[in-house]
Design an enzyme around this catalytic site. Structure first.
Site, mmCIF file in Angstrom:
data_model
loop_
_atom_site.group_PDB
_atom_site.id
_atom_site.type_symbol
_atom_site.label_atom_id
_atom_site.label_comp_id
_atom_site.label_asym_id
_atom_site.label_seq_id
_atom_site.Cartn_x
_atom_site.Cartn_y
_atom_site.Cartn_z
ATOM 1 N N HIS A 1 0.823 -1.220 0.000
ATOM 2 C CA HIS A 1 0.000 0.000 0.000
ATOM 3 C C HIS A 1 0.854 1.267 0.000
ATOM 4 O O HIS A 1 0.334 2.357 -0.222
ATOM 5 C CB HIS A 1 -0.922 -0.020 1.226
ATOM 6 C CG HIS A 1 -2.297 0.523 0.972
ATOM 7 N ND1 HIS A 1 -2.920 0.478 -0.260
ATOM 8 C CD2 HIS A 1 -3.187 1.121 1.809
ATOM 9 C CE1 HIS A 1 -4.127 1.032 -0.163
ATOM 10 N NE2 HIS A 1 -4.308 1.426 1.080
ATOM 11 N N ASN B 1 -6.849 7.203 3.279
ATOM 12 C CA ASN B 1 -8.238 7.530 2.951
ATOM 13 C C ASN B 1 -8.534 9.023 2.929
ATOM 14 O O ASN B 1 -9.611 9.429 2.491
ATOM 15 C CB ASN B 1 -9.188 6.842 3.940
ATOM 16 C CG ASN B 1 -9.126 5.330 3.820
ATOM 17 O OD1 ASN B 1 -8.420 4.786 2.980
ATOM 18 N ND2 ASN B 1 -9.866 4.639 4.664
ATOM 19 N N ASP C 1 -0.663 2.310 -5.404
ATOM 20 C CA ASP C 1 -0.594 0.861 -5.578
ATOM 21 C C ASP C 1 -1.890 0.351 -6.190
ATOM 22 O O ASP C 1 -2.962 0.917 -5.961
ATOM 23 C CB ASP C 1 -0.356 0.183 -4.223
ATOM 24 C CG ASP C 1 -1.478 0.486 -3.241
ATOM 25 O OD1 ASP C 1 -2.251 -0.430 -2.929
ATOM 26 O OD2 ASP C 1 -1.589 1.643 -2.790
ATOM 27 N N ASN D 1 -9.072 3.541 -2.158
ATOM 28 C CA ASN D 1 -9.647 4.609 -1.332
ATOM 29 C C ASN D 1 -8.834 5.898 -1.377
ATOM 30 O O ASN D 1 -9.392 6.995 -1.283
ATOM 31 C CB ASN D 1 -9.801 4.135 0.110
ATOM 32 C CG ASN D 1 -10.920 3.121 0.264
ATOM 33 O OD1 ASN D 1 -11.902 3.168 -0.475
ATOM 34 N ND2 ASN D 1 -10.778 2.203 1.186
#
Length: 196
Positions: free
Chosen positions: A19, A66, A91, A112
């Protein structure tokens, strides 16, 4: 000036997770341009300098994934930049590990961080570079998969990909998005034994 943003999570525990490939891509660019990405600004760590002779502002939002868009919106406003001046890297589990795709616009898919950027700046019309980290085997939870530290072999694949990403970004800066897409958005060539 081009604002180049890599998406990730700021805590050390996330440093080597899939991530955080966006942060790793910024690090690759920073190394190439000898740019120190450490000044707090617009809820991000930023560094300003030149890459391939072009002025860039590199940024790693520190808001957690987020809420990445809040930081991107603040940096665009502060430097009086528009979405066409923006390149965002994140990613992408829908792409195989070690591959990447360049796009001039589009939806966020299931990401997100990308959703936050689009929601915060109010448009999908910005360049993005999607960094493949898809698993080569079924996984129970994609969320857990992207938030776990990568193994040595995965890091080696990521490192090789990020070298190509650095080359691609330099082409985007000097020759434009289309030139980079033409060069890098190709499918991997088939192995000779697969050819008819």
């Amino acid at each position: 000036m081009r604002l180049i943003v890599g998406l990730g999570n700021p805590d050390p525990e996330y440093q080597w997770t899939p991530h955080n490939l966006g942060f790793m891509a910024v690090d690759e660019l920073a190394n190439r341009g000898s740019i120190r990405v450490e000044r707090p600004e617009g809820k991000a760590l930023v560094g300003r300098g030149k890459l391939a002779g072009e002025e860039v502002l590199l940024a790693k939002p520190q808001t957690y994934m987020n809420l990445s868009g809040v930081s991107v919106r603040e940096l665009l406003a502060k430097y009086e930049l528009e979405p066409p001046d923006l390149l965002v890297m994140w990613d992408e589990v829908q792409l195989p590990a070690g591959t990447f795709k360049i796009h001039p616009d589009g939806s966020a898919g299931s990401h997100n961080g990308a959703k936050s950027v689009i929601g915060s700046i109010g448009t999908q019309q910005f360049a993005r570079l999607r960094l493949g980290c898809g698993p080569d085997h079924p996984v129970g939870s994609l969320r857990d998969y992207v938030l776990r530290p990568m193994k040595k072999a995965e890091l080696e694949v990521a490192s090789e990909m990020l070298g190509h990403v650095g080359d691609a970004v330099e082409i985007i800066l000097t020759q434009g998005l289309d030139a980079a897409m033409t060069k890098y958005n190709r499918r991997k060539p088939q192995e000779p034994e697969d050819e008819k």
